[in-house]
Design a protein around this motif. Sequence first.
Motif, PDB file in Angstrom:
ATOM      1  N   GLY A  45       0.778  -1.227   0.000  1.00  0.00           N
ATOM      2  CA  GLY A  45       0.000   0.000   0.000  1.00  0.00           C
ATOM      3  C   GLY A  45       0.816   1.286   0.000  1.00  0.00           C
ATOM      4  N   ILE A  46       2.118   1.190  -0.125  1.00  0.00           N
ATOM      5  CA  ILE A  46       2.957   2.387  -0.169  1.00  0.00           C
ATOM      6  C   ILE A  46       2.865   3.016  -1.562  1.00  0.00           C
ATOM      7  N   LYS A  47       2.622   4.304  -1.613  1.00  0.00           N
ATOM      8  CA  LYS A  47       2.541   5.009  -2.900  1.00  0.00           C
ATOM      9  C   LYS A  47       3.950   5.274  -3.405  1.00  0.00           C
ATOM     10  N   THR A  48       4.461   4.314  -4.133  1.00  0.00           N
ATOM     11  CA  THR A  48       5.873   4.377  -4.540  1.00  0.00           C
ATOM     12  C   THR A  48       6.207   5.598  -5.393  1.00  0.00           C
ATOM     13  N   PRO A  49       5.322   6.072  -6.307  1.00  0.00           N
ATOM     14  CA  PRO A  49       5.701   7.261  -7.082  1.00  0.00           C
ATOM     15  C   PRO A  49       5.951   8.485  -6.202  1.00  0.00           C
ATOM     16  N   TRP A  50       5.109   8.680  -5.189  1.00  0.00           N
ATOM     17  CA  TRP A  50       5.294   9.828  -4.326  1.00  0.00           C
ATOM     18  C   TRP A  50       6.471   9.651  -3.379  1.00  0.00           C
ATOM     19  N   THR A 109      11.716  11.321  -1.835  1.00  0.00           N
ATOM     20  CA  THR A 109      13.109  10.938  -1.600  1.00  0.00           C
ATOM     21  C   THR A 109      14.055  11.792  -2.427  1.00  0.00           C
ATOM     22  N   PHE A 110      13.715  11.967  -3.703  1.00  0.00           N
ATOM     23  CA  PHE A 110      14.548  12.803  -4.564  1.00  0.00           C
ATOM     24  C   PHE A 110      14.534  14.247  -4.073  1.00  0.00           C
ATOM     25  N   GLY A 111      13.360  14.712  -3.639  1.00  0.00           N
ATOM     26  CA  GLY A 111      13.270  16.068  -3.105  1.00  0.00           C
ATOM     27  C   GLY A 111      14.082  16.243  -1.832  1.00  0.00           C
ATOM     28  N   LEU A 112      14.107  15.203  -0.970  1.00  0.00           N
ATOM     29  CA  LEU A 112      14.912  15.266   0.250  1.00  0.00           C
ATOM     30  C   LEU A 112      16.393  15.401  -0.085  1.00  0.00           C
ATOM     31  N   GLY A 113      16.866  14.582  -1.009  1.00  0.00           N
ATOM     32  CA  GLY A 113      18.272  14.663  -1.413  1.00  0.00           C
ATOM     33  C   GLY A 113      18.617  16.019  -1.991  1.00  0.00           C
ATOM     34  N   CYS A 114      17.721  16.555  -2.812  1.00  0.00           N
ATOM     35  CA  CYS A 114      17.961  17.868  -3.416  1.00  0.00           C
ATOM     36  C   CYS A 114      17.875  18.981  -2.374  1.00  0.00           C
ATOM     37  N   GLY A 115      16.943  18.849  -1.417  1.00  0.00           N
ATOM     38  CA  GLY A 115      16.841  19.844  -0.355  1.00  0.00           C
ATOM     39  C   GLY A 115      18.100  19.900   0.492  1.00  0.00           C
ATOM     40  N   ILE A 116      18.689  18.740   0.782  1.00  0.00           N
ATOM     41  CA  ILE A 116      19.940  18.720   1.540  1.00  0.00           C
ATOM     42  C   ILE A 116      21.064  19.360   0.733  1.00  0.00           C
ATOM     43  N   ALA A 117      21.012  19.190  -0.604  1.00  0.00           N
ATOM     44  CA  ALA A 117      21.985  19.884  -1.453  1.00  0.00           C
ATOM     45  C   ALA A 117      21.857  21.397  -1.292  1.00  0.00           C
ATOM     46  N   GLY A 118      20.611  21.888  -1.189  1.00  0.00           N
ATOM     47  CA  GLY A 118      20.400  23.313  -0.963  1.00  0.00           C
ATOM     48  C   GLY A 118      20.972  23.770   0.362  1.00  0.00           C
ATOM     49  N   ILE A 119      20.802  22.950   1.414  1.00  0.00           N
ATOM     50  CA  ILE A 119      21.392  23.275   2.715  1.00  0.00           C
ATOM     51  C   ILE A 119      22.912  23.346   2.605  1.00  0.00           C
ATOM     52  N   ALA A 120      23.490  22.418   1.839  1.00  0.00           N
ATOM     53  CA  ALA A 120      24.938  22.451   1.624  1.00  0.00           C
ATOM     54  C   ALA A 120      25.349  23.757   0.964  1.00  0.00           C
TER      55      ALA A 120
END
Length: 519
Positions: A409-414, A419-430
């Motif tokens: 029942g996990i909505k894998t597309p979201w 997940t991709f947004g989290l990685g990119c957000g951490i790049a912004g923090i960097a």
Amino acid sequence: MLFGAVLPAAAQDISAALVKLTADGYADTAEAIGDLATSGHPRAAVIVQAIADKTLEFDAATKTVAIRDGGKVVDAATGDAIAAPPAGLSPVRVNNRVRSAISAAMGALTLMSPDPAKRRDAADAVFKSRDQGALATLDAAIAKEKDGAIREALRVARAAVILTKADASETDRVEAASIVRERGDQDAVSLLRSLPSDTPKRVQDAAQTAAKAIETTLALWGGVQNALYGLSLGSVLLLAAIGLAITFGVMGIINMAHGELVMLGAYTTFVVQEVIRSHAPALFDWSLALALPLAFLVSGLVGVLIERTVIRWLYGRPLETLLATWGISLILQQAVRTLFGANNREVGAPSWMSGSLDLGALTLTTGRMWIMVFALIVFLGLMLILKKTAAGLQMRAVTQNRAMASAMGIKTPWVDALTFGLGCGIAGIAGVALSQIDNVSPNLGQGYIIDSFMVVVFGGVGNLWGTLVGALTLGVVNKFLEPVAGAVLGKILVLVFIILFIQKRPRGLFALKGRAVEA
């Protein structure tokens, strides 16, 4: 000045020194400066400073020496205005010899200054000049000095003079060599190594022994410094690579636009500081704290947009992902050039990130130390998200078995998008952190993308602990190689090492099963 208390009143006659200044010869000028430094005259420092400022003038015919102060001319010896200055006044000429004499004289003349900083600077100046004429003043200054650190600096300066004084006794010069050793820096080594060849052997041996002891100590401090600077560089690499560890290491996406997402975080910091400068200057010290969540949101939202419009169609096709994200990186660079221009943008450092910390022979900038702490906080925060939250559990579930996660029942597309947004957000923090140590320009991210991939591959694809160890290891290795091989060759050697390393361990230091491995 307090030289009147140090030297007898008869010594305060500077007429002979002023006459030498009218001779207009470099040797005479240097000798006159030396006489002024030991005269004890209250105007001596003013006259020497006027020579340095090229405002001291003379007339050879009338033997007048005056200081031009704006629109008026004053007598050098008394400071009284000269109503009708001679027409033939010309500046006292200065060359390198005269400049050296000025430096030595100003050092001696400020040894008794009420300002502690000036006394310390004067002690350093005498140490470097080894002006024997300053000995009497040094003795008086040492006797009156209350500050322990400055007294020690004065003792070392006096020892430097004694060590190079040819008519001093061997015993005094040997003792002076041991005192100079206490200074413990490269200037002390240069002095100890540069004694004339006719120096007595006993003094030479003492100086060489002291120099070797200092060099050994400096080599040890140098090793510690390289290690700390390596950890500092490693923390920068960790910040740049930790977001990529998610998008590439966990999701298996070769994101060539990762550097540009770091760049967006840096430009977000620039925009925040510009708004604060314009509307609330008192909040400037809080600018980085305000920029952090905004940089995370900006880069994270851009990452989600990229994933939803481009990446979602390219899972399992790494080559197409590489080409697509490379194109996106060019688009982002050009967009930033259009909005902000191609020139570097100024991002200031808050007061709490300014300055440095001295530890023995080391000097660590406060900004770098804060970045090391910040990198560790980001790393631990990301670990908590992945290990202790429901969102982190879903991310790991989708990564390890996509079909089973979807069946549960996990909505894998979201989950992919977040997940991709989290990685990119951490790049912004960097990017916020990197804005404090690098130029904020459209090319900011290009300097970190290759290093980020090296860190992730070396540490182990998909393993955050591997990313931490890989970043710190590569940072330390780089800093130890740079003094030997140079910055460029050192980086090449690191790259060659990683290529050879992954031949033996293709999955890096800490292998982790993930989507990329299963594929």
